[in-house]
Write an enzyme that holds these catalytic residues in place. Structure first.
Site, short mmCIF file in Angstrom:
data_model
loop_
_atom_site.label_atom_id
_atom_site.label_comp_id
_atom_site.label_asym_id
_atom_site.label_seq_id
_atom_site.Cartn_x
_atom_site.Cartn_y
_atom_site.Cartn_z
N ASP A 3 0.78 -1.24 0.00
CA ASP A 3 0.00 0.00 0.00
C ASP A 3 0.82 1.30 0.00
O ASP A 3 1.81 1.40 0.73
CB ASP A 3 -0.87 0.10 1.27
N GLU A 32 -10.38 -2.91 4.82
CA GLU A 32 -9.07 -2.33 5.13
C GLU A 32 -8.98 -0.95 4.47
O GLU A 32 -9.79 -0.60 3.61
CB GLU A 32 -7.94 -3.19 4.54
#
Ligand code: FRU
Length: 504
Positions: free
Chosen positions: A41, A221
């Site tokens: 990420d 998430e």
């Protein structure tokens, strides 16, 4: 003499070593990828003092997930990136998971010691499970007084601890409505986003929660909450709450959905019924996208994602790195028959990389393909096509060679990318795929903008109403491209550019 030659030699060596480090097969040339090792990420995206900061989930020791730390790169235009040393390393068995960074202009945190504001990172500290204790995820702070070059972890960490093993990915921003810092953070197994407020980033008070709603497969998430302008409206805005799901994404594995609504500084209210599911990206490879904090108020938000999917991220055939980011995208909302929808446009600074230019308009497809092949030759390019009267299937075969190609097309009310014949696909059973999105074109021309960068294919259909991001791994000589049509389309207009490397 040596005095005169030495600087030239040094410059040449630097240029050589830079491009050598970044010239492997599949290495994207205008998308960020770390020089070596694993990334997932994007984290802590923030614009501060003329610099864009990209932090990212990074394993300094290998090309698979582990030892999660925050890597760091900076850019002045969101296209040319300079990688810096690791900003926040794993320490004392606590990994540095996803989070965000803010510029604390008024020193609310008390961490700022210089004449300039400081940067404060809010991240999840992840303590893995051991035979004697469960995993623990808490929210933590670190700060920097030198434009993000060095960081200090706050001695009072953690600042938020619910004694849970799944509680992560804080997105923090300053809320004018609430006149305080606001944090959106995921309770992954409950399919909830919790909202907290704070005057100083240290003490957090629970404000509200959102969810379950929309798609609820897997874990939730990487939530983000961003105010996004509505196109055509006079300073009209709505709030977009984006949530990652893994698994449970539209195309299998990880993917992201969004909700459109309002935010009063305390609570997010969904404009749509909870059953409405909207997807940010219809490809397989855009996850945990994050918007930049600190952007000038005159600019629309910019978002960037991890270009990968947890189904096969550890197996993608690249080295010495694994993982890369999407092109940064400008976000707006457009009103359509079914309500407000997110529109994504590639960042305009990519245009500075434009080289060889191609334009064509007509109806004779063999003519178009002959002309195109003479002009555009690279594996990094931008292509924009407009087709009138699309009754049958139309589209592009790209990165073609040796019987392999990737198809980007439109048929039966769907825009699609098919990478089943794209080259190396056998490293995971989940990789070969045809991803599609419903798209009603009606009488309007079909408009496709496609960004290709060796291993990346990003499609923006109808000026960004549909975004579709997919990885491909085709052999380096595969540079062929052709337009195709089943049936007889009307006039076709094409504009294309080779894009130069941002790494040289
Ligand atoms: C999403 C994610 C986050 C977590 C990070 C760990 O891809 O699982 O939820 O913070 O990756 O690397």
């Amino acid at each position: 003499m040596i005095h005169r030659i030495a600087p030239i030699l040094l410059a040449w060596l630097c240029a050589f070593s830079q491009s050598a480090w970044y010239d492997q097969p599949y290495r994207p040339q205008y998308h960020f990828s770390p020089r070596q090792n694993w990334t997932n990420d994007p984290n802590g995206l923030v614009y501060f003092d003329s610099e864009y900061h990209l932090f990212y989930q990074y394993n300094p020791f290998g090309d698979v997930w582990g030892h999660m730390s925050w890597g760091h790169a900076v850019s002045r235009d969101l296209v040319h990136w300079q990688e810096l040393p690791v900003a926040l390393p794993e320490e004392n068995g606590v990994m540095i998971f996803t989070g965000s960074t803010v510029v604390d202009t008024h020193n609310t945190s008390g961490f700022c010691t210089g004449s300039k504001p400081c940067m404060v990172a809010v991240y999840t500290g992840h303590t893995p499970q051991t035979p004697v204790h469960a995993a623990l995820q808490t929210q933590n702070l670190a700060y920097s007084n030198d434009h993000g070059r060095t960081w200090t972890k706050y001695s009072g960490n953690p600042v938020l601890d619910l004694h849970l093993s799944d509680f992560r990915d804080p997105h923090v921003f300053w809320s004018d409505q609430g006149r305080r810092w606001v944090m959106a953070v995921a309770l992954p197994n409950d399919h909830k986003v919790l909202f907290y407020g704070s005057p100083d980033l240290r003490a957090w008070e629970r404000l509200s929660e959102f969810g379950p709603a929309g798609a609820m497969g897997g874990q939730w998430e990487c939530p983000t909450l961003t105010e996004v302008p509505v196109m055509g409206g006079r300073r009209d805005t709505r709030w977009v709450l984006k949530v990652g799901l893994n698994p449970g994404g539209l195309q299998g594995g990880s993917g992201e959905q969004y909700f459109v609504g309002s935010f009063d500084g305390t609570r997010f209210t969904n404009d749509n019924p909870p059953s409405t599911t909207l997807w940010t990206d219809y490809g397989k490879d855009c996850y945990c996208a994050l918007t930049f904090n600190g952007m000038p108020r005159t600019q629309v938000p910019v978002m960037m994602g991890w270009m990968n999917n947890w189904q096969y991220a550890a197996k993608v055939p690249t080295q010495p790195w694994r993982g890369q980011m999407t092109i940064p995208r400008r976000l707006q909302l457009r009103k359509g028959p079914e309500g407000l929808r997110l529109v994504q446009e590639p960042i305009e600074t990519v245009q500075a990389l434009r080289g060889v230019h191609f334009t064509w308009s007509g109806v004779n497809i063999p003519d178009l393909n002959r002309a195109l092949m003479e002009k555009i030759r690279g594996q990094s390019f931008e292509l924009s096509s407009t087709v009138l009267g699309t009754t049958g299937e139309v589209g592009w075969r790209l990165l073609a060679g040796d019987g392999k190609f990737t198809t980007v097309g439109y048929a039966n009310g769907e825009v699609f990318v098919d990478r089943t014949q794209s080259g190396e696909t056998g490293f995971s059973k989940d990789f070969p795929a045809r991803t599609s999105a419903p798209l009603v074109v009606g009488n309007a021309p079909l408009k496709l903008t496609i960004l290709v960068d060796r291993s990346t294919v990003e499609v923006f259909a109808m000026d960004g109403l549909v975004a579709m991001t997919n990885l491909v791994y085709q052999p380096a000589p595969a540079k062929g491209m052709e337009f195709y049509a089943v049936g007889k389309p009307g006039r076709i207009t094409v504009e294309g550019w080779e894009l130069k490397s941002a790494l040289k």
